[in-house]
Design a protein around this motif. Structure first.
Motif, PDB file in Angstrom:
ATOM      1  N   ASP A 244     -11.761   9.358 -33.820  1.00 48.35           N
ATOM      2  CA  ASP A 244     -10.570   9.195 -32.966  1.00 48.35           C
ATOM      3  C   ASP A 244      -9.430  10.053 -33.499  1.00 48.35           C
ATOM      4  O   ASP A 244      -8.758  10.737 -32.754  1.00 48.35           O
ATOM      5  CB  ASP A 244     -10.065   7.758 -32.839  1.00 48.35           C
ATOM      6  N   GLY A 245      -9.174   9.959 -34.819  1.00 45.82           N
ATOM      7  CA  GLY A 245      -8.072  10.722 -35.400  1.00 45.82           C
ATOM      8  C   GLY A 245      -6.767   9.973 -35.419  1.00 45.82           C
ATOM      9  O   GLY A 245      -5.700  10.568 -35.242  1.00 45.82           O
ATOM     10  N   SER A 246      -6.819   8.666 -35.654  1.00 47.48           N
ATOM     11  CA  SER A 246      -5.591   7.866 -35.697  1.00 47.48           C
ATOM     12  C   SER A 246      -4.825   8.106 -36.993  1.00 47.48           C
ATOM     13  O   SER A 246      -5.382   8.570 -37.990  1.00 47.48           O
ATOM     14  CB  SER A 246      -5.925   6.375 -35.577  1.00 47.48           C
ATOM     15  N   ASN A 247      -3.555   7.745 -36.986  1.00 43.61           N
ATOM     16  CA  ASN A 247      -2.750   7.867 -38.205  1.00 43.61           C
ATOM     17  C   ASN A 247      -3.291   6.972 -39.317  1.00 43.61           C
ATOM     18  O   ASN A 247      -3.259   7.343 -40.496  1.00 43.61           O
ATOM     19  CB  ASN A 247      -1.297   7.505 -37.911  1.00 43.61           C
ATOM     20  N   ASP A 248      -3.782   5.792 -38.965  1.00 47.32           N
ATOM     21  CA  ASP A 248      -4.342   4.898 -39.982  1.00 47.32           C
ATOM     22  C   ASP A 248      -5.588   5.504 -40.617  1.00 47.32           C
ATOM     23  O   ASP A 248      -5.789   5.404 -41.830  1.00 47.32           O
ATOM     24  CB  ASP A 248      -4.661   3.527 -39.379  1.00 47.32           C
ATOM     25  N   ALA A 249      -6.422   6.139 -39.802  1.00 43.73           N
ATOM     26  CA  ALA A 249      -7.606   6.805 -40.344  1.00 43.73           C
ATOM     27  C   ALA A 249      -7.196   7.998 -41.197  1.00 43.73           C
ATOM     28  O   ALA A 249      -7.778   8.251 -42.255  1.00 43.73           O
ATOM     29  CB  ALA A 249      -8.536   7.240 -39.217  1.00 43.73           C
ATOM     30  N   ARG A 250      -6.206   8.740 -40.735  1.00 44.55           N
ATOM     31  CA  ARG A 250      -5.680   9.857 -41.536  1.00 44.55           C
ATOM     32  C   ARG A 250      -5.276   9.380 -42.922  1.00 44.55           C
ATOM     33  O   ARG A 250      -5.635   9.989 -43.939  1.00 44.55           O
ATOM     34  CB  ARG A 250      -4.463  10.455 -40.828  1.00 44.55           C
ATOM     35  N   ASP A 251      -4.523   8.274 -42.969  1.00 42.98           N
ATOM     36  CA  ASP A 251      -4.062   7.750 -44.257  1.00 42.98           C
ATOM     37  C   ASP A 251      -5.232   7.289 -45.118  1.00 42.98           C
ATOM     38  O   ASP A 251      -5.216   7.453 -46.347  1.00 42.98           O
ATOM     39  CB  ASP A 251      -3.077   6.602 -44.030  1.00 42.98           C
ATOM     40  N   ALA A 252      -6.253   6.707 -44.469  1.00 43.69           N
ATOM     41  CA  ALA A 252      -7.435   6.265 -45.208  1.00 43.69           C
ATOM     42  C   ALA A 252      -8.203   7.464 -45.775  1.00 43.69           C
ATOM     43  O   ALA A 252      -8.741   7.401 -46.880  1.00 43.69           O
ATOM     44  CB  ALA A 252      -8.343   5.426 -44.304  1.00 43.69           C
ATOM     45  N   VAL A 253      -8.251   8.555 -45.026  1.00 38.36           N
ATOM     46  CA  VAL A 253      -8.903   9.771 -45.520  1.00 38.36           C
ATOM     47  C   VAL A 253      -8.129  10.322 -46.720  1.00 38.36           C
ATOM     48  O   VAL A 253      -8.710  10.676 -47.757  1.00 38.36           O
ATOM     49  CB  VAL A 253      -9.010  10.823 -44.402  1.00 38.36           C
ATOM     50  N   LEU A 254      -6.817  10.369 -46.610  1.00 42.58           N
ATOM     51  CA  LEU A 254      -6.001  10.909 -47.700  1.00 42.58           C
ATOM     52  C   LEU A 254      -6.074  10.045 -48.954  1.00 42.58           C
ATOM     53  O   LEU A 254      -5.992  10.561 -50.076  1.00 42.58           O
ATOM     54  CB  LEU A 254      -4.544  11.043 -47.239  1.00 42.58           C
ATOM     55  N   MET A 258     -11.698   6.489 -46.580  1.00 37.41           N
ATOM     56  CA  MET A 258     -12.623   7.067 -45.611  1.00 37.41           C
ATOM     57  C   MET A 258     -12.867   8.514 -46.017  1.00 37.41           C
ATOM     58  O   MET A 258     -11.976   9.159 -46.578  1.00 37.41           O
ATOM     59  CB  MET A 258     -12.053   7.011 -44.185  1.00 37.41           C
ATOM     60  N   ASP A 259     -14.050   9.001 -45.715  1.00 38.96           N
ATOM     61  CA  ASP A 259     -14.345  10.401 -46.023  1.00 38.96           C
ATOM     62  C   ASP A 259     -13.811  11.328 -44.936  1.00 38.96           C
ATOM     63  O   ASP A 259     -13.309  12.414 -45.227  1.00 38.96           O
ATOM     64  CB  ASP A 259     -15.852  10.610 -46.156  1.00 38.96           C
ATOM     65  N   ALA A 260     -13.923  10.899 -43.676  1.00 35.92           N
ATOM     66  CA  ALA A 260     -13.517  11.772 -42.578  1.00 35.92           C
ATOM     67  C   ALA A 260     -13.340  10.976 -41.296  1.00 35.92           C
ATOM     68  O   ALA A 260     -13.840   9.854 -41.154  1.00 35.92           O
ATOM     69  CB  ALA A 260     -14.557  12.874 -42.355  1.00 35.92           C
ATOM     70  N   THR A 261     -12.626  11.583 -40.371  1.00 36.22           N
ATOM     71  CA  THR A 261     -12.601  11.122 -38.987  1.00 36.22           C
ATOM     72  C   THR A 261     -12.719  12.369 -38.117  1.00 36.22           C
ATOM     73  O   THR A 261     -12.781  13.490 -38.630  1.00 36.22           O
ATOM     74  CB  THR A 261     -11.323  10.338 -38.659  1.00 36.22           C
ATOM     75  N   VAL A 262     -12.807  12.169 -36.826  1.00 35.56           N
ATOM     76  CA  VAL A 262     -12.879  13.289 -35.888  1.00 35.56           C
ATOM     77  C   VAL A 262     -11.791  13.074 -34.848  1.00 35.56           C
ATOM     78  O   VAL A 262     -11.724  12.016 -34.219  1.00 35.56           O
ATOM     79  CB  VAL A 262     -14.260  13.382 -35.208  1.00 35.56           C
ATOM     80  N   LEU A 263     -10.937  14.057 -34.700  1.00 38.64           N
ATOM     81  CA  LEU A 263      -9.812  13.936 -33.779  1.00 38.64           C
ATOM     82  C   LEU A 263     -10.251  14.116 -32.335  1.00 38.64           C
ATOM     83  O   LEU A 263     -10.796  15.147 -31.958  1.00 38.64           O
ATOM     84  CB  LEU A 263      -8.746  14.996 -34.120  1.00 38.64           C
ATOM     85  N   GLN A 264      -9.975  13.085 -31.527  1.00 38.05           N
ATOM     86  CA  GLN A 264      -9.996  13.234 -30.078  1.00 38.05           C
ATOM     87  C   GLN A 264      -8.575  13.603 -29.673  1.00 38.05           C
ATOM     88  O   GLN A 264      -7.669  12.799 -29.868  1.00 38.05           O
ATOM     89  CB  GLN A 264     -10.340  11.920 -29.388  1.00 38.05           C
ATOM     90  N   PRO A 265      -8.333  14.752 -29.112  1.00 35.31           N
ATOM     91  CA  PRO A 265      -6.957  15.159 -28.796  1.00 35.31           C
ATOM     92  C   PRO A 265      -6.411  14.433 -27.566  1.00 35.31           C
ATOM     93  O   PRO A 265      -6.161  15.017 -26.513  1.00 35.31           O
ATOM     94  CB  PRO A 265      -7.092  16.667 -28.564  1.00 35.31           C
ATOM     95  N   ILE A 266      -6.213  13.131 -27.715  1.00 33.46           N
ATOM     96  CA  ILE A 266      -5.886  12.305 -26.550  1.00 33.46           C
ATOM     97  C   ILE A 266      -4.486  12.573 -26.019  1.00 33.46           C
ATOM     98  O   ILE A 266      -4.228  12.402 -24.827  1.00 33.46           O
ATOM     99  CB  ILE A 266      -6.084  10.800 -26.877  1.00 33.46           C
ATOM    100  N   THR A 267      -3.571  13.002 -26.884  1.00 32.37           N
ATOM    101  CA  THR A 267      -2.240  13.356 -26.391  1.00 32.37           C
ATOM    102  C   THR A 267      -2.354  14.511 -25.404  1.00 32.37           C
ATOM    103  O   THR A 267      -1.749  14.497 -24.323  1.00 32.37           O
ATOM    104  CB  THR A 267      -1.325  13.739 -27.564  1.00 32.37           C
ATOM    105  N   GLN A 268      -3.150  15.505 -25.762  1.00 34.66           N
ATOM    106  CA  GLN A 268      -3.384  16.649 -24.876  1.00 34.66           C
ATOM    107  C   GLN A 268      -4.069  16.201 -23.587  1.00 34.66           C
ATOM    108  O   GLN A 268      -3.699  16.637 -22.488  1.00 34.66           O
ATOM    109  CB  GLN A 268      -4.247  17.686 -25.595  1.00 34.66           C
TER     110      GLN A 268
END
Length: 314
Positions: A244-254, A258-268
């Motif tokens: 999905d690429g949520s901010n929470d997943a981003r923070d978990a990756v950093l 979490m090792d990774a997420t995949v961004l769905q460009p839902i804003t676009q």
């Protein structure tokens, strides 16, 4: 689970109450935005992005949540028809269960622009704009395999079975994972896209398979739920990948949870849907095919810091 307040409080209150100011009715200037649970930041961003773009273009908006309930969605479509909306932006409540609602809107002369999730029928909605879920899932699976060194015992947590995206993502995962004979799936369970359910399912899986080495989940909320259960059990080395690429997943990756997420460009995607609705209302055509795919982007520690609100900075 926390409630995400990306939308303004007044907008959410109106959506919850099912009422909007009188000026938000009819006159060809009302765009209805119906999405799934506003407890999930992904769906909040769908509504937020569509709402902002519609207002930028001079429309009034009605933001509603179907809570992934087709019956509730049907009532909301009736509400939107009664308000003489100009168009509907819809993140639907089921690929089969939503067909009748979209057909009803079309019969009433209201065009529907689907985002995020398709329905299993063409020629009913004007547009179906979705992330390339298969391509995104293969990106996530490739990173999962790399992180595990091409071998390991893993579990898969899938989304809501009635949602086409759940099946497409799972297929994308397995078209990669099943090429590696040393990747052994221990269990596969649905958590219906829900974080708390994924936490509970992961707790149960750990009892049966304490030696699990990886978790690949159909979305970020489930990945985060599984990660929280793993952290609580002291399993801090288990590889977790979401989508999905949520901010929470981003923070978990950093932070390494979490090792990774995949961004769905839902804003676009949501912005595209509103732009196409505006084009259609002004000219009678979008100039685009009904079905449109937008590619996903792998997010790891290398680029996670550039991700915010489902948009990756260049």
């Amino acid at each position: 689970m926390k409630l995400f307040h990306i939308l303004g409080a007044a907008t959410i209150a109106l959506a919850a109450a099912g009422s909007v100011p009188a000026q938000a009715q009819g006159n060809g200037k009302l765009i209805a935005i119906i999405t799934a649970s506003l407890n999930n930041p992904f769906f909040v961003q769908v509504a937020n992005a569509a709402d902002a773009e519609a207002k930028r273009l001079g429309y009034t908006t009605l933001v509603l949540s179907n809570d992934d309930d087709a019956a509730k969605q049907d009532q909301e479509i009736d509400n939107v028809i009664a308000r003489k909306a100009a168009a509907i932006i819809l993140d639907n409540a089921g690929s089969d269960a939503s067909i009748a609602a979209v057909e009803k809107a079309k019969k009433a002369g209201i065009p529907t622009f689907l985002v995020d999730r398709e329905i299993n029928k063409t020629g009913v909605a004007v547009a179906q704009i979705v992330a390339n879920n298969y391509q995104g899932a293969t990106l996530g699976a490739q990173e999962f395999v790399r992180a595990l060194g091409e071998k390991g015992r893993y579990v898969e947590i899938v989304g809501r079975e009635a949602d086409t995206n759940a099946g497409v993502r799972s297929k994308g995962y397995h078209d990669v994972l099943d090429q590696y004979p040393d990747m052994k799936m221990l269990d596969r369970q649905s958590a219906n896209w829900i974080q708390t359910e994924a936490y509970t399912k992961m707790e149960s899986i750990l009892q049966a398979h304490p030696d699990v080495q990886g978790v690949i989940a159909g979305n970020d909320t489930m990945a985060l739920g599984a990660s929280a259960a793993l952290q609580a059990a002291g399993k801090t080395k288990v590889i977790v990948v979401g989508l999905d690429g949520s901010n929470d997943a981003r923070d978990a990756v950093l932070s390494g949870k979490m090792d990774a997420t995949v961004l769905q460009p839902i804003t676009q995607i949501a912005t595209m849907a509103v732009d196409e609705a505006d084009q259609y209302l002004r000219t009678g055509a979008t100039g685009k095919p009904e079905k449109q795919l937008v590619d996903c982007v792998l997010i790891t520690k290398a680029n996670a810091s550039k991700l915010n609100n489902f948009t990756l900075a260049k």
